[in-house]
Structures are given as C-alpha cells and as structure tokens.
Design an enzyme around this catalytic site. Structure first.
Site, PDB file in Angstrom:
ATOM      1  N   ASP A  94       0.866  -1.179   0.000  1.00 22.63           N
ATOM      2  CA  ASP A  94       0.000   0.000   0.000  1.00 22.63           C
ATOM      3  C   ASP A  94       0.908   1.235   0.000  1.00 22.63           C
ATOM      4  OD1 ASP A  94       0.999   0.256   2.504  1.00 22.63           O
ATOM      5  OD2 ASP A  94      -0.902   0.022   3.554  1.00 22.63           O
ATOM      6  N   GLY A  97      -0.593   5.937   2.813  1.00 28.10           N
ATOM      7  CA  GLY A  97      -1.594   6.979   3.052  1.00 28.10           C
ATOM      8  C   GLY A  97      -2.507   6.643   4.224  1.00 28.10           C
ATOM      9  N   GLY A 218     -11.336   3.888   1.317  1.00 33.43           N
ATOM     10  CA  GLY A 218     -12.225   4.698   2.139  1.00 33.43           C
ATOM     11  C   GLY A 218     -13.508   4.007   2.546  1.00 33.43           C
ATOM     12  N   ASP A 268      -8.020  -7.414   0.994  1.00 33.75           N
ATOM     13  CA  ASP A 268      -7.006  -7.650   2.025  1.00 33.75           C
ATOM     14  C   ASP A 268      -7.572  -7.212   3.358  1.00 33.75           C
ATOM     15  OD1 ASP A 268      -6.594  -4.612   1.567  1.00 33.75           O
ATOM     16  OD2 ASP A 268      -5.408  -5.054   3.339  1.00 33.75           O
ATOM     17  N   CYS A 306     -12.612 -28.176   7.750  1.00 32.25           N
ATOM     18  CA  CYS A 306     -11.380 -27.534   7.274  1.00 32.25           C
ATOM     19  C   CYS A 306     -10.257 -28.560   7.104  1.00 32.25           C
ATOM     20  CB  CYS A 306     -10.957 -26.452   8.252  1.00 32.25           C
ATOM     21  SG  CYS A 306      -9.470 -25.578   7.754  1.00 32.25           S
ATOM     22  N   CYS A 308      -6.938 -27.561   6.830  1.00 33.04           N
ATOM     23  CA  CYS A 308      -5.665 -26.860   7.052  1.00 33.04           C
ATOM     24  C   CYS A 308      -4.772 -27.671   7.996  1.00 33.04           C
ATOM     25  CB  CYS A 308      -5.899 -25.453   7.605  1.00 33.04           C
ATOM     26  SG  CYS A 308      -6.128 -25.368   9.392  1.00 33.04           S
ATOM     27  N   CYS A 311      -6.167 -27.915  11.599  1.00 28.88           N
ATOM     28  CA  CYS A 311      -7.341 -28.788  11.759  1.00 28.88           C
ATOM     29  C   CYS A 311      -7.010 -30.257  11.499  1.00 28.88           C
ATOM     30  CB  CYS A 311      -8.472 -28.307  10.862  1.00 28.88           C
ATOM     31  SG  CYS A 311      -9.136 -26.715  11.397  1.00 28.88           S
ATOM     32  N   HIS A 337      -5.086 -21.362  10.521  1.00 23.21           N
ATOM     33  CA  HIS A 337      -6.459 -21.788  10.230  1.00 23.21           C
ATOM     34  C   HIS A 337      -7.282 -20.647   9.623  1.00 23.21           C
ATOM     35  CE1 HIS A 337     -10.502 -23.246  10.457  1.00 23.21           C
ATOM     36  NE2 HIS A 337     -10.790 -22.107  11.057  1.00 23.21           N
TER      37      HIS A 337
HETATM   38 ZN   LIG Z   1      -8.388 -25.254   9.785  1.00 28.85          ZN
END
Ligand SMILES: [Zn+2]
Length: 378
Positions: A94, A97, A218, A268, A306, A308, A311, A337
């Site tokens: 970024d 600002g 904004g 983001d 999940c 991941c 998990c 996660h």
């Molecule tokens: Zn997970």
C-alpha cells in the site's frame, strides 16, 4: 508495457461476479482473491512455506511501516522485498496513506504532501505522492498503490470533496514519479467517502489517467455495511472491465462474498490474524472463541470441514490450552487456520462463479454461518 495484466475468464450469470487472473512479474493470481497482510514484511507468526501450503498466492505489506522501520533503502540493499522476506510470489504494497492518517500524530496535510510524527518515536517525517511511490519502487513489490487520503467516517461533504480532488491530483503525481512501470503496476485509489457523486467524480478522474488497476478505498471505516455495498455498486461499474479491482481493508467472510458479487477481484485485511491472536477462529459454522471454557475437553478440530494444517493435526482443547498458557504455537495455529479459511472461501467463490451459482452459494454460506440477517457479521 504494463507490469500487470488482467485476464477475464468468465462472468457469473447469476451475479455478475468475475472469475479472472491477474498476471504479475512474480506469477499469476486467481481472482477473486484474499491477500494475507504482512504489515512489517511478515504475516505475523506464519512462514512463507506455511502461507504457500495454505494456498496464499499474494501477500500485502505496508509502506508506512517499512518506511519507518527498517527503511526502504535497507530493503533495496537486501535485493528488494521478495528477497528480504523470502517470498517469491506476488507482493502488493500500500502507499502509506491510510496509516499516515490512522496511526500517526500531528499530521499536517498540504498540497505537497503530509507532515507527520512517527508513531514509534515521534520523529518528524514527510510523505508525498513522489516519496511514497519511490519508496515502493525501492521495495520492488509487483503492485504498488497511489498515495491517497482516506477521509474519516463520518465526514462533511465539503471536506470529502476537497480531499477527493486532492487524491486525484496526487494520483497523477504518483504516475509521473513512478520509476519502474515495466516491473511494477501502479493502482489508483477511488475515494469519495459515502457520497455517490464524489465516488463518481473520483472514478471518472482516475480512469481518465489509465492506471493498470483500480482500488476502492475509504470503505470499511466504520460505516454500516449496507452503505459500503451501496458505494461499491456506485463505483465498480465505472471502472474499466479489463483491469483488476481491489477493495482495500475488507476481509470479513460475508463482505468477501458480497464484494465478489459486486465485481471486486482482490481483498485484504488484518482481521484473520488479528482475531487469531485473541483466540478467535473463523469456521464454516461461524465464529468460534476457542478460549472459551466449553472447549476445554473438545478434542475435535477448530472446524470439522477444514483441511488446514491446524485442523488436520490439533484439537480445540489443545489450541485452547496453548492460548491460555501464552504459548506462541497456539496463536500460530489459529492464524494458519483463519488464513486458510479465507483463502479457501475465495476458492469456493471462484468455483461458484465458474458454475454460475454465486448467489446460491452466498445464501447457503450465510445460512450456515448464521449471519443471514446479521449485518455486523464478524
Ligand atoms: Zn483449519
């Protein structure tokens, strides 16, 4: 030749959402996408290998923070941000600002730029469109952002008008100061507060300058969500369809889906890692405060749906224990996660666009998530 190219693959017949790909010098990003935030050139507690394993294709870093510490010249000396942080996929920075206006004290806004005091040590510093652009040129990120002013919410019409006009003049100066247009794509930021005519004015002024991408800034600054969606509906149709569109600072699960439905390609937010550090997980059944006593003997994963790393290998009881004991690993697992949850959510959004059923997906997701009538969401 522009460093950034957008490829539109398909538009969802049900919603108008876009399935696409953003090509950058460090590879392509499938969109719509969620970008994890690495404020200080690090996604807090999560390594680049772990980010790749959870499916992240791009990370965001903050110019304001890197300008203050360790300084952009040091990053340049290190061979650029990719090398410095050991991340070989795309990076977006970024412009600084937003942080100048939200973090620093005693800021003075002039046409030339903004004088402010560092939130770290009180040093007097100055950022202008030229300096913010050249700092990002030194960092070497694939996508860099124009230096803008993000007006607070609520704000008076006259102030927002003045500020939005200045942001457009600043964007033109960023374009002129940009030293590496073949290697870094400079995105402009549409402002205009919560005023439809100012949003239109901003979009018109900025698109006349032909940037390789456009952000909507904004928003998510304290306004109710329906107002954010109204502003998006007002702004997005005015942006060129052949360029990527990035909604800044928005990362709650509901807003990612709603934003995609309104034609946004990139998002983001620090939310997934910030709430992880408070012991809160995003799950397919809604928000889960793993610190709560009711999970003390719960040997199931954070989210049964999940896949991941956290998990697959660890229980709610274990993660709760770690967080209560201030063990870093607990925060790391929850962060991994939550990031996986949002990255995976966007994979599902892309799949739904491909199959022309994003509205159905939204309804199913919201019902399960327990927020169909809940505006605040996360
Ligand atoms: Zn997970």
């Amino acid at each position: 030749m522009s460093a950034i190219r957008y490829e539109l693959i398909k538009t969802c017949a049900q919603t108008g959402a876009r399935l696409g790909r953003v090509h950058t010098p460090h590879g392509a990003i499938d969109t719509p996408t969620f970008m994890p935030v690495g404020t200080l050139a690090s996604v807090k507690g999560v390594s680049p290998e772990e980010l790749k394993a959870l499916g992240a294709q791009i990370v965001l870093s903050n110019t304001y923070h890197l300008f203050l510490r360790p300084g952009h010249e040091l990053v340049r000396e290190a061979g650029g941000l990719h090398k410095f942080m050991n991340w070989d996929r795309p990076i977006l920075t970024d412009s600084g600002g937003f942080q100048v206006f939200s973090l620093s004290e005693m800021r003075k806004i002039r046409e030339e730029g903004v004088e402010f005091r560092s939130h770290l040590n009180g040093d007097k510093l100055f950022l202008s469109p030229e300096i913010a652009t050249n700092v990002q040129n030194a960092l070497g990120s694939d996508i860099i952002m124009a230096f803008d002013e993000c007006p607070p919410y609520p704000a008076e019409y006259d102030y927002v008008k003045q500020s939005t006009e200045r942001t457009s003049r600043w964007a033109e100066r960023c374009l002129k100061a940009h030293e590496r247009p073949d290697e870094q794509g400079l995105f402009a930021i549409v402002q205009g507060g919560m005023f439809k005519d100012l949003r239109q004015m901003s979009a018109r002024d900025l698109t006349s300058l032909d940037f390789p991408g456009y952000a909507v800034g904004g928003l998510s600054v304290g306004e109710p969500k329906h107002l954010m969606y109204e502003m998006l509906e007002e702004t997005v149709p005015l942006l060129p369809s052949g360029k990527p569109r990035y909604l800044m600072g928005v990362g709650s699960p509901d807003a990612l889906v709603e934003g995609s439905m309104r034609g946004i390609d990139m998002f983001d937010c620090v939310l997934p890692t910030r709430i992880a550090r408070n012991g809160t997980a995003m799950t397919s059944q809604g928000r889960l405060v793993v610190k709560n006593a009711k999970y003390a003997n719960d040997f199931g994963p954070l989210d049964p749906e999940c896949s991941c790393y956290a998990c697959r290998n660890y229980s709610r009881a274990y993660i709760r224990h770690l967080i209560r004991a201030d063990e870093m690993f607990g925060l790391r697992l929850t962060s991994i996660h939550n990031l996986h949850f949002l990255v995976h959510l966007m994979e599902q959004v892309r799949e739904a666009i491909r199959e022309d059923r994003l509205r159905d997906f939204r309804d199913e997701f919201f019902e399960k998530y327990g927020m169909a009538d809940n505006e605040s969401g996360f």
